[in-house]
Design a protein around this motif. Structure first.
Motif, PDB file in Angstrom:
ATOM      1  N   CYS A   1      -7.820   7.294   7.247  1.00 57.42           N
ATOM      2  CA  CYS A   1      -9.393   6.493   6.717  1.00 57.42           C
ATOM      3  C   CYS A   1      -7.923   5.259   5.477  1.00 57.42           C
ATOM      4  O   CYS A   1      -6.953   5.620   4.739  1.00 57.42           O
ATOM      5  CB  CYS A   1      -9.824   6.916   4.917  1.00 57.42           C
TER       6      CYS A   1
ATOM      7  N   PRO B   1      -7.874   1.880   2.888  1.00 56.08           N
ATOM      8  CA  PRO B   1      -9.740   1.114   1.724  1.00 56.08           C
ATOM      9  C   PRO B   1      -9.777   0.266   3.249  1.00 56.08           C
ATOM     10  O   PRO B   1      -9.322  -1.229   3.284  1.00 56.08           O
ATOM     11  CB  PRO B   1      -8.370   0.977   0.584  1.00 56.08           C
ATOM     12  N   GLY B   2     -11.125  -0.235   2.720  1.00 51.74           N
ATOM     13  CA  GLY B   2     -11.539  -1.480   2.752  1.00 51.74           C
ATOM     14  C   GLY B   2     -11.365  -3.107   1.756  1.00 51.74           C
ATOM     15  O   GLY B   2     -11.456  -2.535   1.146  1.00 51.74           O
TER      16      GLY B   2
ATOM     17  N   PRO C   1     -14.165   2.252   4.402  1.00 52.07           N
ATOM     18  CA  PRO C   1     -12.978   2.319   5.261  1.00 52.07           C
ATOM     19  C   PRO C   1     -13.311   2.965   5.886  1.00 52.07           C
ATOM     20  O   PRO C   1     -14.274   3.110   6.727  1.00 52.07           O
ATOM     21  CB  PRO C   1     -12.761   3.572   3.735  1.00 52.07           C
TER      22      PRO C   1
END
Length: 822
Positions: free
Chosen positions: A188, A190-191, A243
């Motif tokens: 993943c 981070p968004g 994310p």
């Protein structure tokens, strides 16, 4: 209503009046006359000053420039001071000239679906999207060495996505990627920081805390926590962007989808057995992705209510319309007959399959009755000897309907798919071209693809095929009604869907149809349908054999005469043939080949022909058939002997140790009865050419298999439940059946199109016409300035009002073009 902003708004601002909308609703809208006026000019007030009339502020055109609903709503304004056609009195109406033309506009829709990759690359590296917009939970692994062919699995928590929605529940779908790489194939990013936006909902959702175990006391299903009813929030709520989470994947391995039917702590009971990988050592992990049981859990809302403002007039409300983006496509697979070996006296048949309510679409699109339509093309597939096999509508057992059905109020796909031809002279700007339509199945092992591990993309206009050599590939086709000729001008438009692998005739393989105007894709290749069906228990397709007649090489004496007895003795007899690969110890069992090949018996009355047997041959179209080649290690203790494969270097493709022909003799032209199929085991005939007991391509392609009267009579009845657990009649507990799919497990790219119909009227002012205005502040012989144009119907009702950004000097020959788009 305000004033037109100079220099930022159009030279002409146009609006349809309320009366015009009323006339449209009544079907009586028409344009017959025009007026031009200078109603917002005062000529004599600023006379003798440097004032320029082009600086005069002009009111925006009003929606209610004419309202005919009656008092107290009625109103009529513009044109207050019209120009005279001739002279300084008399007629003020001219005749406009209609010049309406349609204009197509194109755009590119975002790729939607469960997978992502660089689709411009020659070889696409695919990843599955695993964040909370696509999965319920992507944080579980299965130790493959614990799978022994049973239906209970143990899930081990392995955090990958910290923002999962919830723990798995009964009724969820779970897709297991049996590649052995589950520990290291998920990540993943981070968004971005969320931007506060207006949100319709009960308020912020608390962040889920990862739990390593599912704890339900005494293995009972936990009672769901009540969810607050959505209300209109008066405060902007943050909408966090999840994310970007992905899982690398390859179609080289088994990728199977199950339904969870029971949960006991971390032990999950699935709807059917898993493969048997008990010979592999511990350390081979498969990642499990959990998907919701229906569209509304993640992908869509129950009703469109949440996307609309309750107070529809209050356009400034914080509960305004949203931009709900449904990121996946739907898929339903309606069947019109039971698969071979499904006994509906014991098991739920096709009327009870999950997609039975879509059977009407199967008829509408020409896949049911033979007499309801004609078609400018045909449904066919190539067998493994590159021979075309035509499938009549009544022979089509099932279709896969891919559609975009949801509660979103946005038209992400315009009015239709854009299918313009490829322009080799403009390779840089391809917007609107059919070549941009691509249907991706990254998990599919397609038997027509020599590269087993690359998935498969299907095209309307596949690259690499010269349109002058193969004009039939990208060609508009039509379904014509035999009952309503008025529909047949030109009929239901569609295009065939193709892969990119040419057969010996140079043509690729057609697998379905795309209906651009309905924005529907139909897969009619019944092997791809089998692979798309979760219950089939395989993500690979099987080729169709070549079936022929052969004279028996033995005869018997009947009534003192030598007689040749074959399985088919007349041209009124037909043999339907398919086959299956089975595994008696490891791996898994799946659905038989979903192509049914039919052959007609001989016409022995013509002389020279005798009764015939049926021969079955295969071409080399098993690119994914493989054999376990790892050398196992054996550990012996005082009590047990354990044999394990030493690593997670799993073989690609699929494997089997049993080959069985499934066949049925039918008298007349009817369809085969699902209860009357026979199964004949031909494995002993090829056992000498197997590898460690596993079937090879050479063992299949180097042998002719023959159905005779003797082995058909001795054959067992084929029962599909012996290989795939079917759903018994009367079952009310959670289960999975054919047709229970609801989402399209793939990705789709396309350009989209909308047609703008511009209502264009040319207002022509001649050299000697419209020179004098009725404006009382104007003096004859001085300049005049036009500020508005009105278009009227035959009853002099104001239909359209256009206002100029600035007053325009009336001089010479002038033309104004009034446009209104629909």
């Amino acid at each position: 209503m305000g004033y037109i902003l100079k220099n930022t708004q159009g030279l002409l601002s146009t609006r349809l009046t309320d009366t015009a909308r009323l006339k449209l609703s009544q079907g009586s809208f028409n344009i017959s006359y025009f007026q031009v006026g200078d109603s917002e000019v005062s000529y004599n007030t600023l006379t003798g000053t440097p004032y320029n009339q082009s600086s005069t502020k002009i009111l925006e055109p009003a929606f209610n420039a004419q309202n005919s609903t009656g008092a107290p709503e009625s109103n009529k304004q513009n044109v207050k001071y019209p120009y005279y056609v001739d002279g300084i009195t008399g007629n003020t109406y001219g005749i406009p000239y209609m010049a309406s033309v349609p204009q197509a506009v194109y755009n590119r829709a975002a790729m939607r679906g469960f997978f992502t990759g660089d689709t411009t690359a020659t070889t696409i590296t695919w990843s599955a999207l695993t964040n909370s917009q696509y999965t319920i939970n992507s944080n579980y692994l299965v130790d493959m060495s614990t799978l022994t062919g049973g239906s209970v699995i143990h899930l081990t928590y392995s955090g990958c996505n910290p923002n999962f929605l919830r723990l798995p529940s009964i009724g969820d779908f779970i897709t297991i990627y049996y590649d052995g790489q589950g520990k290291n194939n998920c990540y993943c990013e981070p968004g971005p920081t969320p931007t506060p936006t207006a949100t319709f909902g009960p308020g912020p959702t608390p962040t889920a805390t990862p739990l390593p175990t599912q704890t339900s006391p005494i293995c009972q299903t936990p009672t769901p926590t009540p969810t607050a009813s959505p209300t209109c929030s008066t405060t902007p709520l943050p909408t966090p962007t999840p994310p970007n989470c992905e899982m690398s994947m390859s179609s080289c391995y088994s990728i199977l989808t199950y339904k969870i039917i029971d949960i006991c702590n971390n032990y999950y009971t699935l709807d059917r057995p898993t493969p048997d990988f008990s010979n592999f050592s511990s350390g081979c992990f498969a990642r499990a992705l959990v998907y919701p049981p229906n569209m509304t859990t993640i992908y869509d809302s129950i009703t469109p209510n949440s996307h609309w403002n309750q107070n529809v007039i209050n356009f400034e409300s914080l509960c305004s319309t949203d931009e709900s983006d449904v990121k996946i496509w739907n898929m339903n697979i309606p069947w019109s007959e039971n698969p071979a070996g499904l006994y509906d006296s014991f098991y739920k048949g096709y009327p009870y399959f999950g997609s039975a309510s879509y059977i009407g679409s199967k008829e509408y699109f020409g896949y049911m009755s033979d007499s309801g339509q004609t078609d400018t093309s045909v449904v066919y597939y190539y067998n493994s000897f590159d021979e075309q096999v035509v499938v009549q509508p009544s022979e089509q057992k099932a279709i896969a309907i891919i559609h975009y059905t949801n509660q979103s109020i946005d038209f992400f796909y315009g009015e239709k798919f854009a299918f313009e031809p490829y322009d080799p002279n403009n390779p840089t700007d391809t917007t609107g071209e059919a070549r941009n339509f691509r249907l991706h199945l990254p998990w599919l092992m397609w038997h027509k693809n020599p590269e087993c591990c690359k998935g498969q993309t299907f095209w309307v206009d596949p690259p690499g095929f010269d349109p002058t050599t193969f004009p039939q590939i990208f060609k508009d086709q039509y379904i014509l009604s035999t009952k309503n000729p008025d529909m047949n001008m030109p009929g239901i438009r569609y295009y065939n869907l193709w892969d990119t692998h040419p057969n010996s005739d140079g043509l690729p393989n057609r697998v379905g149809k795309v209906f651009p105007d309905s924005q529907i894709i139909i897969i009619d290749d019944e092997e791809i349908i089998a692979a798309m069906s979760y219950k089939s228990n395989r993500n690979w397709t099987l080729p169709a054999p070549k079936v022929g007649l052969t004279t028996p090489n033995t005869c018997v004496i009947e009534n003192n005469q030598p007689t040749v007895n074959g399985i088919l003795s007349a041209d009124t007899e037909y043999m339907y043939v398919t086959y299956r690969f089975s595994n008696t110890d490891i791996f898994t069992n799946s659905l038989h080949c979903n192509y049914y090949t039919k052959i007609q018996g001989p016409n022995i009355s013509c002389g020279g022909l005798t009764e015939q047997n049926v021969s079955i041959r295969f071409g080399a179209e098993f690119p994914c058939l493989n054999q376990p080649t790892l050398i196992p290690t054996t550990t012996t203790t005082t009590t047990t002997t354990t044999t394990l494969c030493p690593s997670c270097d799993l073989i690609t493709g699929f494997y089997a140790n049993t080959f069985q022909v499934i066949c049925q003799k039918v008298i007349g032209t009817g369809r085969p009865d699902p209860d009357e199929w026979k199964i004949i085991d031909f494995t002993p005939q090829i056992s000498a050419t197997t590898i460690n007991g596993y079937l090879t391509v050479d063992s299949l392609t180097g042998t002719t298999f023959t159905i005779t009267e003797e082995n058909y009579a001795a054959a067992d009845d084929y029962n599909l439940n012996d290989f795939i657990p079917l759903v018994p009649n009367g079952t009310t507990t959670p289960s999975l059946n054919f047709g229970d799919e609801y989402y399209f497990y793939g990705s789709l790219e396309t350009d989209i199109e909308a047609t703008i119909y511009e209502m264009k009227y040319k207002v022509n002012l001649g050299q000697a016409e419209f020179q004098s205005t009725s404006n009382p502040t104007w003096t004859k012989g001085t300049n005049s300035y036009i500020t508005e144009i009105g278009l009227y119907d035959s009853d002099m009702n104001l239909m359209i009002v256009s206002k100029l950004q600035s007053p325009v000097l009336r001089q010479g020959i002038q033309q104004f073009l009034v446009k209104f788009d629909f």
